[in-house]
Design a protein around this motif. Structure first.
Motif, short mmCIF file in Angstrom:
data_model
loop_
_atom_site.label_atom_id
_atom_site.label_comp_id
_atom_site.label_asym_id
_atom_site.label_seq_id
_atom_site.Cartn_x
_atom_site.Cartn_y
_atom_site.Cartn_z
N LEU A 43 1.11 -1.23 0.35
CA LEU A 43 -0.12 -0.08 -0.07
C LEU A 43 0.78 1.47 -0.48
N GLU A 44 0.30 2.31 -0.67
CA GLU A 44 1.59 3.41 -1.18
C GLU A 44 0.41 4.57 -1.53
N ARG A 45 0.60 5.61 -0.50
CA ARG A 45 -0.18 6.76 -0.24
C ARG A 45 -0.16 7.31 -2.08
N ASP A 46 0.85 7.27 -2.33
CA ASP A 46 1.31 8.20 -2.73
C ASP A 46 1.57 7.13 -4.16
N SER A 47 3.03 7.83 -4.86
CA SER A 47 3.16 6.71 -6.43
C SER A 47 4.19 6.70 -5.64
N LEU A 48 4.74 4.87 -6.60
CA LEU A 48 5.85 4.46 -6.25
C LEU A 48 7.30 6.00 -6.29
N GLY A 49 8.09 5.65 -5.22
CA GLY A 49 9.62 6.42 -5.04
C GLY A 49 8.65 8.24 -4.96
N ALA A 50 7.74 8.20 -4.76
CA ALA A 50 7.57 9.62 -4.31
C ALA A 50 7.56 10.72 -3.18
N ALA A 51 8.64 10.05 -2.46
CA ALA A 51 8.83 10.59 -1.23
C ALA A 51 10.90 10.87 -1.13
N ARG A 163 10.71 0.97 -10.21
CA ARG A 163 9.76 0.90 -10.73
C ARG A 163 10.18 -0.55 -11.33
N ALA A 164 11.46 -1.06 -11.46
CA ALA A 164 11.77 -2.64 -12.38
C ALA A 164 11.66 -3.37 -10.61
N ILE A 165 11.81 -3.01 -9.90
CA ILE A 165 12.09 -3.46 -8.70
C ILE A 165 10.13 -3.91 -8.46
N ALA A 166 9.34 -3.06 -8.65
CA ALA A 166 7.95 -3.27 -7.83
C ALA A 166 7.51 -4.44 -9.54
N LYS A 167 8.29 -4.08 -10.43
CA LYS A 167 7.32 -4.53 -11.65
C LYS A 167 7.68 -5.72 -11.88
N ASP A 168 8.77 -6.14 -11.41
CA ASP A 168 9.14 -7.83 -11.11
C ASP A 168 8.04 -8.15 -9.83
N ALA A 169 7.96 -7.54 -8.47
CA ALA A 169 7.32 -7.95 -7.07
C ALA A 169 5.46 -8.12 -8.13
N VAL A 170 5.22 -7.74 -8.55
CA VAL A 170 3.89 -7.71 -10.02
C VAL A 170 4.07 -9.00 -10.37
N ARG A 171 5.10 -8.53 -11.25
CA ARG A 171 4.83 -10.12 -12.12
C ARG A 171 4.71 -11.52 -11.60
N ARG A 172 5.60 -11.54 -10.39
CA ARG A 172 5.92 -12.42 -9.19
C ARG A 172 4.93 -12.72 -8.41
N GLY A 173 3.29 -11.49 -8.67
CA GLY A 173 2.27 -11.78 -8.00
C GLY A 173 1.45 -10.89 -6.43
N ILE A 174 2.38 -10.05 -5.88
CA ILE A 174 2.13 -8.89 -5.16
C ILE A 174 1.03 -7.63 -5.90
N GLU A 175 0.05 -7.83 -4.90
CA GLU A 175 -0.76 -6.92 -5.12
C GLU A 175 -0.06 -5.60 -4.60
N MET A 176 -0.49 -3.82 -5.67
CA MET A 176 -0.03 -3.20 -5.07
C MET A 176 -1.37 -2.15 -4.56
N ARG A 177 -1.41 -1.35 -4.52
CA ARG A 177 -2.79 -0.20 -4.12
C ARG A 177 -1.61 1.20 -4.06
N LEU A 178 -1.54 1.67 -5.83
CA LEU A 178 -1.13 3.44 -5.11
C LEU A 178 -2.84 4.56 -4.60
N HIS A 179 -1.39 5.44 -4.74
CA HIS A 179 -2.68 6.24 -3.83
C HIS A 179 -4.15 5.96 -2.37
N THR A 180 -2.91 4.84 -2.10
CA THR A 180 -4.43 4.15 -0.82
C THR A 180 -3.54 5.04 0.33
N PRO A 181 -3.65 5.48 1.86
CA PRO A 181 -3.40 6.24 2.06
C PRO A 181 -3.40 4.85 3.72
#
Ligand SMILES: Cc1cc2nc3c(=O)[nH]c(=O)nc-3n(C[C@H](O)[C@H](O)[C@H](O)COP(=O)(O)OP(=O)(O)OC[C@H]3O[C@@H](n4cnc5c(N)ncnc54)[C@H](O)[C@@H]3O)c2cc1C
Length: 393
Positions: A43-51, A163-181
């Motif tokens: 869960l990321e409040r904003d977008s990836l790497g935004a801070a 982004r590359a690490i997150a993309k690989d994690a999603v490809r392997r099956g994580i669920e990612m919700r951005l803009h979700t504080p």
């Protein structure tokens, strides 16, 4: 902490885990956990790497960094180069080497002590005289006393890495919700068993907080006090120019510490020269991380003076942009990584301005802690239990 039932569950079937924060630390943890067969929601409040992650200079290395973490840094350095290969070279990973310049003769002793320490630890560095430095960096013609050099330092481009690490994690099956504080932690019988967002409660076996300087606020909702404060970090970037600087250039550790003028200068693959100089360290007040100001004019002047003192031929370099972000700092300037006194709650925060280099090692410590295994290096310096204040209230 009594986590026995939880650990058995993990060993049997893989756990449902929530990672809060989509900076370099959070995405690297999420990828490691899904690789091990766990069900992961990021869960990321904003977008990836935004801070602070997207604002980083992202140097990875062992040189003149932390004696008590040298084995961790060695492991993490190797892990970054393996990660780069595993992700197909998509992060602009570059083995640039690092130069630490000395301004004063009395700093030679500091440099020699570091070189002796690092060589004994199996990560050689060396002392170079100015003429030798210029063979590596022909434009570094400023009046330095000498410099140290470590070949194993590397850089990545921060947004590409996250982004590359997150993309690989999603490809392997994580669920990612951005803009979700995450609004707060959900607890049952004193244990953390999920989080609450605007959409409601999401249950989990454990929650890992990788929320940088916002971590204490979230932890407090489960009664855990976390000693992290924000610290302002600033940076400048020039327009893209022809290749001028090959290595990461920084100041030798000196008796004045940060107050003596910490500098980091490097040239990005885009040709932009990235640089910053910190002349007065110091923490910001809690809450500063919520409002991102302009860079201080005094910082701009100091940084330009330092750059031109080292690289006089760059006079006239055109500046393109500047930025401010907030790092997360603990009282002893080391991360908090691992289980806390609250069952089901794990911390991975307190970067102290060096979280890129340590990312893969942090992911390893968190994954091993969840599975009750020892990590391949001594990570006790990172234990969240070292501060009485991180005990449950
Ligand atoms: C100019 C500069 C140069 C640097 N150079 C280096 C370097 O050379 N080498 C190095 O190792 N490090 C360097 N750093 C430091 C490095 O960038 C950081 O240590 C690292 O990025 C920290 O990552 P993080 O994931 O812990 O934190 P962050 O990037 O801050 O990520 C935390 C995330 O949590 C999210 N979040 C917060 N609250 C919530 C919530 N309630 N719900 C959901 N999500 C939430 C935030 O939006 C954020 O995305 C530098 C930093 C700067 C600014």
């Amino acid at each position: 902490m009594d986590g026995c039932a939880f650990k058995l569950e993990i060993e049997d079937m893989g756990a449902r885990l929530i990672v809060v924060g989509g900076g370099i630390v959070g995405v690297t943890i999420a990828r490691e956990l899904v690789r091990r067969g766990h069900e992961v929601l990021l869960l990321e409040r904003d977008s990836l790497g935004a801070a602070v992650t997207g604002a980083s200079l992202a140097c990875i290395g062992t040189h003149m960094n932390s004696r008590s973490e040298i084995e961790i840094l060695k492991w993490s350095c190797r892990a970054w180069s393996e990660l780069d290969r595993a992700l197909g070279g998509t992060m602009e990973y570059r083995n640039s080497g690092q130069i630490r310049f000395l301004k004063r003769a009395e700093d030679r002793k500091v440099a020699e002590d570091w070189i002796a320490f690092e060589s004994a630890a199996g990560v050689p560095s060396e002392l170079l005289e100015p003429a030798e430095v210029r063979k590596l960096e022909p434009l570094l013609t400023g009046p330095i006393e000498a410099a140290t050099y470590a070949t194993n330092a590397a850089t990545v481009t921060p947004f590409l890495a996250v982004r590359a690490i997150a993309k690989d994690a999603v490809r392997r099956g994580i669920e990612m919700r951005l803009h979700t504080p995450v609004e707060r932690l959900a607890t049952r019988g004193g244990a953390v068993r999920g989080v609450v967002t605007a959409e409601g409660e999401i249950t989990a076996d454990a929650v890992i907080l990788a929320a940088g300087p916002w971590t204490p606020r979230i932890a407090a909702t489960a009664g855990l006090a976390v000693p992290i404060m924000p610290r302002k970090a600033q940076c400048l970037a020039s327009v893209g120019v022809e290749p001028a600087i090959r290595s990461v250039i920084a100041a030798c550790e000196s008796t004045g510490g940060v107050a003596a003028g910490y500098t980091q200068i490097q040239q990005a693959p885009s040709g932009q020269i990235l640089f910053n100089t910190v002349l007065a360290g110091g923490l910001s007040a809690e809450g500063a991380q919520d409002h991102v100001p302009e860079v201080d004019p005094v910082f701009v002047g100091n940084s330009i003076r330092q750059l031109l003192w080292l690289f006089p031929s760059l006079a006239g370099l055109e500046l393109l942009r500047s930025w401010v972000r907030y790092e997360a700092v603990t009282p002893d300037d080391r991360f908090l990584v691992g289980a806390t006194a609250v069952n089901g709650l794990y911390l991975a925060a307190g970067d102290g301005g060096s979280g890129f280099g340590r990312g893969p090692a942090i992911a390893r410590v968190i994954a091993d802690a969840l599975e009750d295994r020892p990590p391949p290096f001594d990570a006790s310096v990172w234990s969240p239990l070292r501060f009485a204040r991180t005990q449950a209230a």
